[in-house]
Design a protein around this motif. Structure first.
Motif, short mmCIF file in Angstrom:
data_model
loop_
_atom_site.label_atom_id
_atom_site.label_comp_id
_atom_site.label_asym_id
_atom_site.label_seq_id
_atom_site.Cartn_x
_atom_site.Cartn_y
_atom_site.Cartn_z
N SER B 110 0.82 -1.21 0.00
CA SER B 110 0.00 0.00 0.00
C SER B 110 0.85 1.25 0.00
N SER B 111 2.13 1.12 0.37
CA SER B 111 3.01 2.27 0.31
C SER B 111 3.79 2.30 -0.98
N ASP B 112 3.39 1.46 -1.92
CA ASP B 112 4.06 1.51 -3.22
C ASP B 112 5.48 1.02 -3.18
N LEU B 113 5.80 0.14 -2.28
CA LEU B 113 7.15 -0.40 -2.25
C LEU B 113 7.08 -1.81 -2.81
#
Lengths: 380, 517
Positions: B110-113
């Motif tokens: 969800s944090s784009d990692l």
């Protein structure tokens, strides 16, 4: 942008990256300036750290540093911004079917609007941005992308070096001649150039003492005081309410500036005008030290039409004195508005001399510098 | 442009071990008390979680309970992590019927990692974990599973993969962390302060009400004294002193030099290390190289970095060159270095940095304190396992990702409930489970394909998959692993039953750990 125009504000909000909510209880006279609720901006921006694709990480980091107040002062903010741009240019690559100069200018503009959302630009930053955009526009078309990027990075380095680092050294060398033995120098707030002057004079062995005048809520003078005392300079510390009581001891006043405008008005931290006025009333010379890249061609007669509004809650709270909580719920009272101005304008009558890297000038010479040397700055 | 350049933060997540076996026939002999330090996952470009160090020392009551295991365990461990079945790595232990590692991976996603290195201890566990991840996160994440030898410690795991870390900063997450604190906030604090390490601190969780005695049955005198002492500066941004619970005897010693340097220090014991760190890569690699003996990040690397904050020896890194014209030649590395040079030129421009001005600070250790409304908990004890299961269905239900029915519980549509059976709020029943008549389920999690007979009461417990519970059983505050069979009228209170075990008819167990021989 004038913030009392509702439609414009709405439009700007839709494009904004930082979620900001307008503060309540705004002073009517300053409705044209932005005022946001301060507590929520930083955590909100921090949580978006990995999701801000278009903003380069260094730019984002510097924006965070502005928001949290870690980087302050005209020189510091300008240097931080230019270094962030330098990193962004280094990592930049032109998308296909676009020219470097136009696309990079658009990117720089987007970074600048991000910075504005974090904290309104200072005049020094505005001049640096104008310089950078001018350099980008003047890039010859024949250059390849890597050459163009290298040229821009060296331009930024040169700007920082010539206009800030070396300029500070020149100012110090001029101002040293004005510091004599047995002088009592007064300074207000914390200016990087004035600090350098005092330290250099102390290194040269001059005997003088310093009075540091400070004011709430920022209390920037305390940092300056610590550093000067650490160097071994004899210091006195007082707040601005007592400036007329100690002014009779003072021989010279050194002030820093955020900018100097074309009519000789010094645009500096709030409180500078009061100190300059009291010094003038006592007949004490006031020397303003300012690098030439901070000069601006605009004219300002008062502190109202262009200013920056800070967080009003820091006025109501006094750190360390939790018992003084009378203003705790000030926002609930409709008849009470708290105003925290950041800058003020000192009229040119109160300033004896301006020390810049072009020499020591009277305040009336500022438009000459802007006219003659600004062109050279842009095209060199 | 290098895609990693835009995200110069490399993270590594270490999932804790655990997992339910996909194939129940693969159960290996069960051993309840076995050291279970598996599943160190490090995620490469995004985050590197670290395996949570099982750090219980003999004085801690939790490990005391662990050590009181029946003599059938081959090894009595001084630092036993809890484990239920050997075949299930801790990372894949089901929390609310989702493997524990999935919470960490979802948080990162969800944090784009998207690029993650997962470091797992033990080849077998690595294989299981890798298989599960690739099936569950097929197109969503790029995960590289690295297996390291067992008992190498969290620092050792990082040392093993330190060659693969390329970005400027490394995010290390323990795989057993269940939280909704955004790693972006920690990373932003790290970058903003230019810190060498930033640690996430969260409030010490209050343990569950009714099963407080799961560990301390035999120790009446000892209280859970797993204190964590942290010393923060006034602004609560910098970490000045850290002592983990096991090193705390009676006194806390702090160097006077430190307090003199910063003026005021706030010492708190209500914050604990959540094992989510953001490291500066060069600092981390230097420390790992120089200190070969370090095995644990939380117990050794972090205190070392905190202690060395005020020393004058530089911690490596490039020097800057100043040539004759006074121009500072900017080294090709990060602009942070250049900024710090200009700090010397315009020191008043930067906010008073107490550590730097004390003369000799070369790096800073920052903290990020999770706000009260965020949930943050680590799976490092049986108590914590029960608590997290309860919380994920209860208060922190947004973490579980399930949608709740009107009675505030989650019942899979394929479940069969007998007549007069009640399922209370904050419960979860997974698919294929069957309840008999007159059953009562309160605040529990029941796994898949369980057959539960009549008149069964299950309170505050976690029941995993394929369990057979016959009539008249009472289960309270317990953890029942896969493929267990509880025969009639068995009573379990605060027990842990290992996989494949059979609890005999009418037996009564209290605060025990049962395992198959």
């Amino acid at each position: 942008m004038q913030f009392d125009d509702v439609h414009r504000v709405e439009k700007a909000k839709k494009r904004a990256i930082v979620n900001q909510s307008e503060a309540r209880n705004r002073v009517e006279l300053f409705r044209h300036l932005p005022q946001y609720v301060h507590g929520t901006q930083l955590p909100d921006l921090e949580s978006k750290f990995f999701q801000l694709e278009p903003i380069h990480p260094s730019v984002y980091k510097v924006g965070l540093q502005y928001l949290s107040g870690e980087v302050s002062g005209g020189n510091g903010r300008c240097i931080a911004m230019l270094l962030a741009f330098r990193e962004a240019i280094k990592d930049y690559s032109t998308p296909p079917n676009k020219t470097l100069s136009r696309d990079l200018t658009a990117k720089v503009s987007s970074y600048v609007s991000f910075f504005i959302e974090c904290r309104p630009l200072s005049i020094s930053m505005g001049n640096a941005i104008r310089f950078l955009k001018n350099r980008i526009a003047k890039l010859p078309i024949t250059l390849s992308e890597s050459e163009a990027k290298a040229s821009l990075q060296s331009d930024i380095d040169r700007f920082i070096n010539e206009k800030i680092v070396v300029a500070d050294q020149v100012i110090v060398s001029h101002a040293i001649t004005k510091v004599r033995d047995d002088d009592v120098l007064l300074t207000y707030g914390s200016s990087s150039v004035v600090e350098m002057i005092l330290e250099h004079a102390h290194e040269l062995g001059r005997k003088f003492r310093v009075i540091v005048v400070d004011s709430r809520p920022k209390l920037e003078g305390q940092g300056l005081l610590r550093r000067l005392v650490a160097k071994g300079i004899n210091c006195t510390y007082t707040h601005i309410n007592a400036v007329s009581y100690i002014m009779h001891e003072v021989t010279r006043v050194f002030l820093g500036a955020s900018s100097i405008l074309s009519n000789g008005t010094v645009y500096s931290r709030v409180g500078t005008a009061s100190v300059a006025m009291v010094a003038h009333a006592f007949g004490i010379p006031v020397l303003v030290c300012c690098e030439a890249y901070k000069f601006h061609e605009r004219v300002q007669l008062d502190s109202i039409c262009a200013n920056e509004l800070g967080d009003p809650d820091v006025i109501s709270k006094i750190p360390g004195r939790a018992d003084l909580g009378d203003l705790k719920n000030w926002a609930d009272n409709e008849n009470l508005q708290l105003l925290n101005l950041t800058y003020d304008a000192t009229p040119s009558d109160y300033v004896s001399m301006i020390i810049t890297d072009y020499g020591m000038l009277p305040p009336t010479s500022v438009p000459v510098i802007v006219r003659e040397y600004r062109k050279e700055q842009l095209w060199v | 442009a290098n895609p990693e350049a835009s995200h110069p933060v490399s993270l590594s997540t270490l999932p804790p071990e655990g997992d339910e076996p996909q194939n129940p026939d693969l159960t290996l002999p069960v051993d309840l008390i076995r050291r279970r330090r598996r599943g160190r996952w490090t995620s490469r470009s995004s985050s590197s979680p670290e395996a949570p160090p099982r750090s219980s020392r003999p004085s801690s009551p939790r490990s005391t309970a662990e050590r009181d295991t029946p003599p059938l365990t081959p090894t009595t461990l001084i630092n036993p992590p809890f484990c239920f079945s050997q075949d299930v790595p801790k990372a894949l232990l089901p929390v609310a019927n989702r493997p524990a590692i999935s919470y960490v991976l979802d948080l990162l996603e969800s944090s784009d990692l998207k690029d993650i290195i997962v470091v797992v201890e033990g080849q077998e566990a690595a294989r299981l974990v890798g298989a599960w991840i690739s099936s569950a996160y097929l197109d969503r994440l790029v995960v590289e599973v690295v297996a390291v030898t067992e008992d190498i410690g969290t620092a050792g795991a990082l040392r093993a993969i330190s060659k693969r870390l390329v970005a400027n900063d490394v995010l290390v997450i323990s795989g057993d962390l269940v939280t909704d604190v955004l790693p972006g906030a920690v990373a932003a604090t790290h970058r903003r302060n230019g810190a060498a390490v930033t640690a996430l601190l969260c409030s010490v969780p209050v343990s569950g009400p009714s099963d407080a005695a799961s560990s301390g049955g035999k120790d009446k005198a000892k209280k859970p004294c797993r204190l964590n002492i942290v010393g923060l500066d006034i602004t609560r941004q910098f970490l000045l002193h850290v002592v983990s619970g096991t090193d705390v005897e009676k006194d806390v010693r702090v160097y006077k030099r430190k307090i003199r340097a910063v003026g005021q220090m706030e010492i708190r014991s209500d914050l604990m290390d959540a094992h989510l760190y953001a490291f500066n890569r060069t600092t981390l690699q230097d420390v790992l190289e120089q200190k070969e003996a370090y095995r644990s990040i939380r117990l050794e690397v972090l205190p070392y970095l905190v202690k060395s904050q005020l020393r004058s020896a530089p911690s490596g890194g490039e020097g800057t060159i100043v040539d004759e014209t006074g121009n500072v030649v900017v080294p090709p590395s990060s602009n942070l270095q250049c900024l710090s040079q200009h700090r010397a030129i315009a020191p008043s421009a930067f906010k008073q940095d107490l550590l730097a001005s004390s003369g000799g600070g070369t790096h800073r250790c920052c903290v990020y304190i999770a706000s009260k409304n965020k949930y943050c908990h680590r799976l490092n004890s049986i108590q914590a396992y029960c608590d997290i299961n309860r919380d994920v269905i209860g208060e922190a239900s947004h973490l579980s990702g399930y949608s709740f029915s009107s009675h505030n519980n989650i019942i899979h549509p394929s479940c069969v409930l007998g007549s007069k059976s009640t399922v209370g709020p904050q419960c979860m029943l997974a698919e294929g489970s069957q309840l008999g008549d007159k059953c009562g389920v309160k605040r529990s999690v029941i796994g898949r394909h369980c057959r539960i007979g009549s008149n069964v009461k299950i309170v505050n417990s976690v029941v995993m998959n394929h369990v057979v519970i016959e009539d008249g059983c009472h289960i309270q505050g317990s953890v029942v692993c896969n493929n267990v069979q509880l025969q009639e009228r068995a009573v379990l209170k605060d027990c842990q039953v290992g996989a494949g075990y059979t609890v005999t008819t009418g037996s009564d167990h209290k605060s025990e750990s049962l395992a198959r021989k």
